[in-house]
Design a protein around this motif. Structure first.
Motif, PDB file in Angstrom:
ATOM      1  N   VAL A 281      17.201 -40.835  59.781  1.00 36.72           N
ATOM      2  CA  VAL A 281      17.323 -40.659  58.332  1.00 36.72           C
ATOM      3  C   VAL A 281      17.359 -39.161  58.058  1.00 36.72           C
ATOM      4  CG1 VAL A 281      16.227 -41.041  56.095  1.00 36.72           C
ATOM      5  CG2 VAL A 281      16.139 -42.828  57.845  1.00 36.72           C
ATOM      6  N   LEU A 282      18.288 -38.748  57.204  1.00 41.13           N
ATOM      7  CA  LEU A 282      18.467 -37.329  56.933  1.00 41.13           C
ATOM      8  C   LEU A 282      17.959 -36.970  55.529  1.00 41.13           C
ATOM      9  CD1 LEU A 282      22.121 -36.811  58.256  1.00 41.13           C
ATOM     10  CD2 LEU A 282      19.980 -36.922  59.555  1.00 41.13           C
ATOM     11  N   VAL A 283      17.670 -35.692  55.343  1.00 35.04           N
ATOM     12  CA  VAL A 283      17.350 -35.125  54.034  1.00 35.04           C
ATOM     13  C   VAL A 283      18.107 -33.811  53.915  1.00 35.04           C
ATOM     14  CG1 VAL A 283      15.056 -36.168  53.801  1.00 35.04           C
ATOM     15  CG2 VAL A 283      15.303 -33.964  54.980  1.00 35.04           C
ATOM     16  N   ASP A 284      18.261 -33.325  52.688  1.00 28.42           N
ATOM     17  CA  ASP A 284      18.967 -32.056  52.517  1.00 28.42           C
ATOM     18  C   ASP A 284      18.046 -30.856  52.689  1.00 28.42           C
ATOM     19  OD1 ASP A 284      17.476 -31.949  50.176  1.00 28.42           O
ATOM     20  OD2 ASP A 284      19.203 -31.699  48.841  1.00 28.42           O
ATOM     21  N   GLY A 285      16.763 -31.118  52.966  1.00 27.29           N
ATOM     22  CA  GLY A 285      15.813 -30.033  53.171  1.00 27.29           C
ATOM     23  C   GLY A 285      15.432 -29.293  51.909  1.00 27.29           C
ATOM     24  N   GLU A 286      15.862 -29.824  50.746  1.00 25.78           N
ATOM     25  CA  GLU A 286      15.576 -29.214  49.446  1.00 25.78           C
ATOM     26  C   GLU A 286      16.078 -27.771  49.384  1.00 25.78           C
ATOM     27  OE1 GLU A 286      11.533 -29.989  48.239  1.00 25.78           O
ATOM     28  OE2 GLU A 286      11.802 -32.146  48.461  1.00 25.78           O
ATOM     29  N   GLN A 287      17.199 -27.518  50.066  1.00 29.01           N
ATOM     30  CA  GLN A 287      17.729 -26.160  50.135  1.00 29.01           C
ATOM     31  C   GLN A 287      18.171 -25.628  48.777  1.00 29.01           C
ATOM     32  OE1 GLN A 287      17.780 -24.593  53.605  1.00 29.01           O
ATOM     33  NE2 GLN A 287      16.271 -26.207  53.316  1.00 29.01           N
ATOM     34  N   SER A 288      18.495 -26.530  47.855  1.00 30.64           N
ATOM     35  CA  SER A 288      18.952 -26.100  46.531  1.00 30.64           C
ATOM     36  C   SER A 288      17.887 -26.217  45.460  1.00 30.64           C
ATOM     37  CB  SER A 288      20.186 -26.925  46.111  1.00 30.64           C
ATOM     38  OG  SER A 288      21.234 -26.771  47.037  1.00 30.64           O
ATOM     39  N   LYS A 289      16.707 -26.697  45.820  1.00 30.43           N
ATOM     40  CA  LYS A 289      15.617 -26.826  44.851  1.00 30.43           C
ATOM     41  C   LYS A 289      14.785 -25.554  44.808  1.00 30.43           C
ATOM     42  CE  LYS A 289      14.522 -31.820  44.856  1.00 30.43           C
ATOM     43  NZ  LYS A 289      13.477 -32.810  45.218  1.00 30.43           N
ATOM     44  N   PRO A 290      14.434 -25.077  43.624  1.00 31.03           N
ATOM     45  CA  PRO A 290      13.513 -23.937  43.544  1.00 31.03           C
ATOM     46  C   PRO A 290      12.112 -24.326  44.010  1.00 31.03           C
ATOM     47  CG  PRO A 290      13.928 -24.839  41.362  1.00 31.03           C
ATOM     48  CD  PRO A 290      14.872 -25.528  42.298  1.00 31.03           C
ATOM     49  N   SER A 291      11.732 -25.560  43.728  1.00 33.62           N
ATOM     50  CA  SER A 291      10.483 -26.116  44.244  1.00 33.62           C
ATOM     51  C   SER A 291      10.554 -27.629  44.113  1.00 33.62           C
ATOM     52  CB  SER A 291       9.255 -25.577  43.493  1.00 33.62           C
ATOM     53  OG  SER A 291       8.959 -26.359  42.349  1.00 33.62           O
ATOM     54  N   PHE A 292       9.743 -28.311  44.899  1.00 35.25           N
ATOM     55  CA  PHE A 292       9.728 -29.767  44.853  1.00 35.25           C
ATOM     56  C   PHE A 292       9.236 -30.281  43.509  1.00 35.25           C
ATOM     57  CE2 PHE A 292       5.312 -29.020  45.350  1.00 35.25           C
ATOM     58  CZ  PHE A 292       4.633 -30.193  45.042  1.00 35.25           C
ATOM     59  N   ALA A 293       8.462 -29.462  42.798  1.00 41.44           N
ATOM     60  CA  ALA A 293       7.769 -29.928  41.596  1.00 41.44           C
ATOM     61  C   ALA A 293       8.534 -29.662  40.309  1.00 41.44           C
ATOM     62  CB  ALA A 293       6.384 -29.276  41.507  1.00 41.44           C
ATOM     63  N   THR A 294       9.222 -28.540  40.227  1.00 45.75           N
ATOM     64  CA  THR A 294       9.747 -28.106  38.928  1.00 45.75           C
ATOM     65  C   THR A 294      11.265 -28.181  38.797  1.00 45.75           C
ATOM     66  OG1 THR A 294       9.760 -25.801  39.687  1.00 45.75           O
ATOM     67  CG2 THR A 294       7.781 -26.581  38.537  1.00 45.75           C
ATOM     68  N   TYR A 295      11.940 -28.813  39.788  1.00 55.01           N
ATOM     69  CA  TYR A 295      13.402 -28.875  39.669  1.00 55.01           C
ATOM     70  C   TYR A 295      13.875 -29.512  38.355  1.00 55.01           C
ATOM     71  CZ  TYR A 295      13.168 -33.826  40.945  1.00 55.01           C
ATOM     72  OH  TYR A 295      12.885 -35.174  40.945  1.00 55.01           O
ATOM     73  N   PRO A 296      13.154 -30.521  37.781  1.00 56.22           N
ATOM     74  CA  PRO A 296      13.688 -31.131  36.559  1.00 56.22           C
ATOM     75  C   PRO A 296      13.758 -30.192  35.366  1.00 56.22           C
ATOM     76  CG  PRO A 296      12.063 -32.577  37.581  1.00 56.22           C
ATOM     77  CD  PRO A 296      11.943 -31.239  38.228  1.00 56.22           C
ATOM     78  N   VAL A 297      12.974 -29.118  35.369  1.00 58.46           N
ATOM     79  CA  VAL A 297      12.957 -28.219  34.211  1.00 58.46           C
ATOM     80  C   VAL A 297      13.684 -26.913  34.495  1.00 58.46           C
ATOM     81  CG1 VAL A 297      10.870 -29.219  33.239  1.00 58.46           C
ATOM     82  CG2 VAL A 297      10.674 -27.307  34.848  1.00 58.46           C
ATOM     83  N   THR A 298      14.447 -26.862  35.592  1.00 63.30           N
ATOM     84  CA  THR A 298      15.235 -25.669  35.887  1.00 63.30           C
ATOM     85  C   THR A 298      16.212 -25.399  34.746  1.00 63.30           C
ATOM     86  OG1 THR A 298      15.100 -26.109  38.268  1.00 63.30           O
ATOM     87  CG2 THR A 298      16.828 -24.608  37.527  1.00 63.30           C
ATOM     88  N   GLY A 299      16.116 -24.226  34.162  1.00 66.14           N
ATOM     89  CA  GLY A 299      17.014 -23.874  33.063  1.00 66.14           C
ATOM     90  C   GLY A 299      16.499 -24.243  31.685  1.00 66.14           C
ATOM     91  N   LEU A 300      15.381 -24.951  31.608  1.00 64.21           N
ATOM     92  CA  LEU A 300      14.830 -25.320  30.297  1.00 64.21           C
ATOM     93  C   LEU A 300      14.311 -24.068  29.597  1.00 64.21           C
ATOM     94  CD1 LEU A 300      14.118 -27.716  28.411  1.00 64.21           C
ATOM     95  CD2 LEU A 300      11.880 -27.805  29.549  1.00 64.21           C
ATOM     96  N   ASP A 301      14.742 -23.845  28.349  1.00 66.20           N
ATOM     97  CA  ASP A 301      14.376 -22.612  27.660  1.00 66.20           C
ATOM     98  C   ASP A 301      13.184 -22.766  26.726  1.00 66.20           C
ATOM     99  OD1 ASP A 301      15.526 -24.093  25.666  1.00 66.20           O
ATOM    100  OD2 ASP A 301      17.194 -22.725  25.275  1.00 66.20           O
TER     101      ASP A 301
END
Length: 354
Positions: free
Chosen positions: A56-76
């Motif tokens: 089973v593969l994963v992308d390694g979260e290479q594009s995530k700033p963090s595992f926790a806060t990716y949903p609010v990336t760019g929220l102003d």
């Protein structure tokens, strides 16, 4: 029958990607060029996981700033003065807090999954942040016109959509990261915060069918950042019985870093739901020494004395780099540990006659 084995999620970013992230933050690299670097890092991650035999593969979260806060990336509408998470070595991580509603994800995890799917046809796992973690984004002082109760309703809807989007995009399994579970007992020894976390997560998990639930899992660990933890000193026995109340088909548990793994295994045996599979950590990302396949094998054989083999899987204790700037573990070391897990799991299967 085989023993399932899966990575947890994050892997250290390469020096090239870290340089690109720094350049982008300084304004000397544009978003398009950064995205190209991230895509190359994902491709390398997938290739190296295949090379070490990961089923089973994963992308390694290479594009995530963090595992926790990716949903609010760019929220102003964020304030930087959110909850502070202290680690045993003295460093801290601080979450942001929202300043107004309604709360909506800015980025969904399926975007990472779909990007990785363009690069491989192998089974892909996708990690998402548990809604309980994002509940910490609501400030202590209520937001005028947007009460906490409405925020939690919005959050549950957004978390459901995050999971469902990954399932619909063909994820092999969707894993909720619930590292705040053990930490909650440090913040509130009465267990009230943990009960609230379990209830919120179950509000979301209860919206999925039995078939979908079989492809949903929950990961817990005492944190892992810069080779330090935030709650390893909290008795695991206080968390595990409540953890297994979650409406998930798979559980991913830190175990290799525990001082008394047999005690933990006995608790797992007594509380694991009969239809669930438990993936036990057999490599410790914080330990700089690479486990041998034989050490991994022996950890699995010990676990098989407590857990029926048909309910048993293996994983790493936690992600290797949940925050993008964590360079405490090298990329090569992470892949060496993953290879040891894969090879050790195969050795255990041979001993068990699978």
């Amino acid at each position: 029958m085989t023993i399932a084995t899966e990575p947890i999620g994050s892997l250290p970013r390469s020096a090239t990607l870290l340089h690109a992230l720094a350049a982008h933050a300084q304004g000397t690299l544009d978003a398009t060029d950064l995205a190209k670097q991230q895509e190359q890092a994902v491709a390398d991650t997938l290739t190296r996981l295949e090379r070490v035999g990961s089923p089973v593969l994963v992308d390694g979260e290479q594009s995530k700033p963090s595992f926790a806060t990716y949903p609010v990336t760019g929220l102003d509408t964020l304030s930087p003065d959110g909850a502070v998470i202290p680690f045993a070595d003295g460093h801290t991580r601080q979450l942001p807090s929202i300043t107004q509603g309604p709360f909506r994800y800015q980025v969904r995890a399926e975007t990472y999954l779909r990007a990785a799917r363009q690069l491989t046809d192998r089974p892909l796992k996708q990690a998402v942040i548990a809604p309980s973690a994002l509940s910490l984004l609501y400030p202590a002082t209520p937001i005028e016109g947007y009460p906490r109760e409405q925020f939690l309703r919005d959050l549950a809807d957004e978390a459901e959509a995050d999971i469902r989007g990954c399932l619909d995009a063909g994820a092999h399994v969707v894993q909720l990261d619930f590292t705040e579970g053990r930490l909650s007992l440090k913040l509130d020894p009465s267990g009230g915060v943990l009960d609230d976390f379990i209830a919120l997560n179950n509000e979301v998990l209860g919206r999925f069918s039995a078939e979908e639930t079989a492809r949903i899992g929950v990961h817990t660990c005492p944190g892992g950042d810069q080779d330090s933890t935030h709650s390893l000193d909290i008795d695991y026995a206080e968390l595990l019985p409540k953890l297994f109340q979650l409406k998930a088909g798979n559980f991913y548990l830190e175990l290799a870093g525990e001082a008394d793994p047999e005690r933990v295994l006995s608790i797992v045996r007594d509380h694991l739901p009969p239809a669930a599979r438990v993936f036990l950590g057999v490599t410790d990302p914080i330990d700089p020494v690479v486990e041998t396949p034989e050490q991994v094998r022996d950890r699995i054989l010990l676990a098989a004395r407590y857990i029926p083999v048909e309910q048993l899987g293996t994983c790493d204790d936690c992600g290797f780099s949940p925050f993008a700037d964590d360079t405490s573990t090298t990329r090569d070391l992470a892949f060496a540990k993953i290879e040891a897990r894969v090879r050790g799991t195969a050795l255990a299967e041979e001993v068990l006659g699978l």
